[in-house]
Design an enzyme around this catalytic site. Structure first.
Site, mmCIF file in Angstrom:
data_model
loop_
_atom_site.group_PDB
_atom_site.id
_atom_site.type_symbol
_atom_site.label_atom_id
_atom_site.label_comp_id
_atom_site.label_asym_id
_atom_site.label_seq_id
_atom_site.Cartn_x
_atom_site.Cartn_y
_atom_site.Cartn_z
ATOM 1 N N ASN A 1 0.812 -1.671 0.148
ATOM 2 C CA ASN A 1 -0.337 0.234 0.049
ATOM 3 C C ASN A 1 1.155 0.772 0.086
ATOM 4 O O ASN A 1 0.416 2.359 0.012
ATOM 5 C CB ASN A 1 -0.859 0.487 1.144
ATOM 6 C CG ASN A 1 -2.020 -0.848 1.297
ATOM 7 O OD1 ASN A 1 -2.264 -1.592 0.438
ATOM 8 N ND2 ASN A 1 -2.058 -1.612 2.133
ATOM 9 N N ARG B 1 -3.110 8.175 -0.685
ATOM 10 C CA ARG B 1 -3.852 7.356 0.779
ATOM 11 C C ARG B 1 -4.043 7.761 2.579
ATOM 12 O O ARG B 1 -2.809 8.378 2.993
ATOM 13 C CB ARG B 1 -3.155 5.890 0.570
ATOM 14 C CG ARG B 1 -3.046 4.724 2.254
ATOM 15 C CD ARG B 1 -1.589 3.819 2.740
ATOM 16 N NE ARG B 1 -1.988 2.693 3.812
ATOM 17 C CZ ARG B 1 -1.426 2.404 3.552
ATOM 18 N NH1 ARG B 1 0.065 2.776 4.178
ATOM 19 N NH2 ARG B 1 -1.125 1.461 4.425
ATOM 20 N N ALA C 1 2.125 -2.839 6.503
ATOM 21 C CA ALA C 1 1.352 -3.889 7.368
ATOM 22 C C ALA C 1 1.732 -5.515 7.515
ATOM 23 O O ALA C 1 1.686 -6.619 8.687
ATOM 24 C CB ALA C 1 -0.634 -4.630 6.963
ATOM 25 N N HIS D 1 3.570 -6.400 11.311
ATOM 26 C CA HIS D 1 2.827 -6.720 12.134
ATOM 27 C C HIS D 1 2.682 -8.219 12.388
ATOM 28 O O HIS D 1 2.100 -8.299 12.447
ATOM 29 C CB HIS D 1 1.893 -6.321 12.545
ATOM 30 C CG HIS D 1 2.077 -4.109 12.092
ATOM 31 N ND1 HIS D 1 2.737 -3.528 13.273
ATOM 32 C CD2 HIS D 1 1.612 -3.457 11.342
ATOM 33 C CE1 HIS D 1 2.558 -2.619 12.829
ATOM 34 N NE2 HIS D 1 1.706 -2.281 11.386
ATOM 35 N N ASP E 1 12.872 -13.660 9.440
ATOM 36 C CA ASP E 1 12.739 -14.540 8.876
ATOM 37 C C ASP E 1 14.119 -15.001 8.044
ATOM 38 O O ASP E 1 15.764 -14.760 8.449
ATOM 39 C CB ASP E 1 12.423 -16.636 8.621
ATOM 40 C CG ASP E 1 11.020 -16.761 10.286
ATOM 41 O OD1 ASP E 1 11.833 -16.963 11.142
ATOM 42 O OD2 ASP E 1 10.948 -17.911 9.954
ATOM 43 N N GLU F 1 14.646 0.029 10.876
ATOM 44 C CA GLU F 1 12.347 -0.474 10.152
ATOM 45 C C GLU F 1 11.881 1.279 10.051
ATOM 46 O O GLU F 1 12.836 2.448 11.458
ATOM 47 C CB GLU F 1 11.734 -1.060 11.355
ATOM 48 C CG GLU F 1 10.910 -1.677 11.241
ATOM 49 C CD GLU F 1 9.991 -1.962 13.106
ATOM 50 O OE1 GLU F 1 11.149 -2.300 13.335
ATOM 51 O OE2 GLU F 1 8.948 -1.728 12.929
ATOM 52 N N ILE G 1 5.944 5.707 8.858
ATOM 53 C CA ILE G 1 6.215 7.226 7.951
ATOM 54 C C ILE G 1 5.049 7.533 9.844
ATOM 55 O O ILE G 1 5.633 8.786 9.912
ATOM 56 C CB ILE G 1 5.004 7.326 7.355
ATOM 57 C CG1 ILE G 1 6.024 6.833 5.893
ATOM 58 C CG2 ILE G 1 4.630 9.001 6.562
ATOM 59 C CD1 ILE G 1 5.450 6.702 4.523
ATOM 60 N N SER G 2 4.187 6.887 10.072
ATOM 61 C CA SER G 2 3.281 7.515 11.021
ATOM 62 C C SER G 2 3.608 6.349 12.363
ATOM 63 O O SER G 2 4.914 5.722 12.572
ATOM 64 C CB SER G 2 1.693 6.333 10.900
ATOM 65 O OG SER G 2 1.934 5.436 11.020
ATOM 66 N N ARG H 1 -1.382 5.272 17.325
ATOM 67 C CA ARG H 1 -2.383 3.991 16.874
ATOM 68 C C ARG H 1 -3.483 2.641 17.676
ATOM 69 O O ARG H 1 -3.214 2.616 18.439
ATOM 70 C CB ARG H 1 -2.158 4.072 15.292
ATOM 71 C CG ARG H 1 -1.073 5.053 14.425
ATOM 72 C CD ARG H 1 -1.125 4.854 12.946
ATOM 73 N NE ARG H 1 -2.107 4.662 12.346
ATOM 74 C CZ ARG H 1 -2.432 4.508 10.945
ATOM 75 N NH1 ARG H 1 -1.089 4.138 10.867
ATOM 76 N NH2 ARG H 1 -3.159 4.345 9.955
ATOM 77 N N ARG I 1 -1.596 -2.159 15.983
ATOM 78 C CA ARG I 1 0.229 -1.579 14.959
ATOM 79 C C ARG I 1 1.499 -1.819 16.060
ATOM 80 O O ARG I 1 2.650 -1.302 15.565
ATOM 81 C CB ARG I 1 -0.554 -0.625 14.514
ATOM 82 C CG ARG I 1 -1.525 -0.520 13.630
ATOM 83 C CD ARG I 1 -1.619 0.842 13.073
ATOM 84 N NE ARG I 1 -2.368 0.695 11.978
ATOM 85 C CZ ARG I 1 -2.569 0.328 10.390
ATOM 86 N NH1 ARG I 1 -1.750 -0.237 9.606
ATOM 87 N NH2 ARG I 1 -3.902 0.142 10.638
#
Ligand code: DQA
Length: 146
Positions: free
Chosen positions: A12, A19, A78, A81, A88, A99, A102-103, A108, A112
């Site tokens: 996404n 989005r 996504a 999570h 692995d 890692e 953005i948010s 949230r 998440r």
């Protein structure tokens, strides 16, 4: 040591800018890539920048990176999570992994708050918008110079 850094983006994120802009902002994935390429030029890195909606594709890029790269910035979206398979694959890499989200995932929904990837990451950046990718590249620059 190679100066190649992989920057991987999960599902996404191709829709960035369109989005949920209140959460993810107005910058597009092309803007993120341009910011990463500018930072990479400044830091003397080459970058392989990719996005996929498919888990297997991200795993295949991680396998390619483990042979050729010196670091990785990954926003697994996504899959952060849910994906033991990506975790692995990351465990087979010997370089630093950052890692990026953005948010601020911790502000949230509860689902998440858990990240498989954080258990293998050298560092985690969340809530800094697209700038998080550049901060991660700068940190890689510092680590690889040491
Ligand atoms: C995200 C946060 C994830 O929870 C979400 O599924 C995403 C994007 C972020 O960049 O903030 O797709 O990784």
């Amino acid at each position: 040591m190679s100066r190649l850094i992989y920057v991987l983006n999960g599902p996404n994120l191709n829709l960035l800018g369109k989005r949920q802009p209140k959460i993810y902002g107005h910058e597009t994935l092309a803007d993120v890539e341009a910011a990463c390429r500018a930072a990479a030029d400044r830091l003397g890195f080459e970058i392989a920048f990719h996005q996929s909606n498919a888990e297997f594709q991200i795993i295949d890029w991680i396998h390619a990176a483990r042979e050729t790269a010196s670091g990785m910035v990954i926003n697994p979206a996504a899959f952060t999570h849910t994906s033991v398979a990506i975790l692995d694959a990351l465990h087979t890499c010997e370089f630093p992994i950052f890692e990026v989200h953005i948010s601020n995932v911790h502000k949230r929904e509860a689902f998440r708050h858990h990240s498989y990837v954080s258990t293998v990451a050298t560092g985690v950046i969340a809530g800094f918008g697209a700038q998080g990718y550049v901060l991660a590249l700068e940190r890689l620059g510092r680590l690889l110079a040491e």
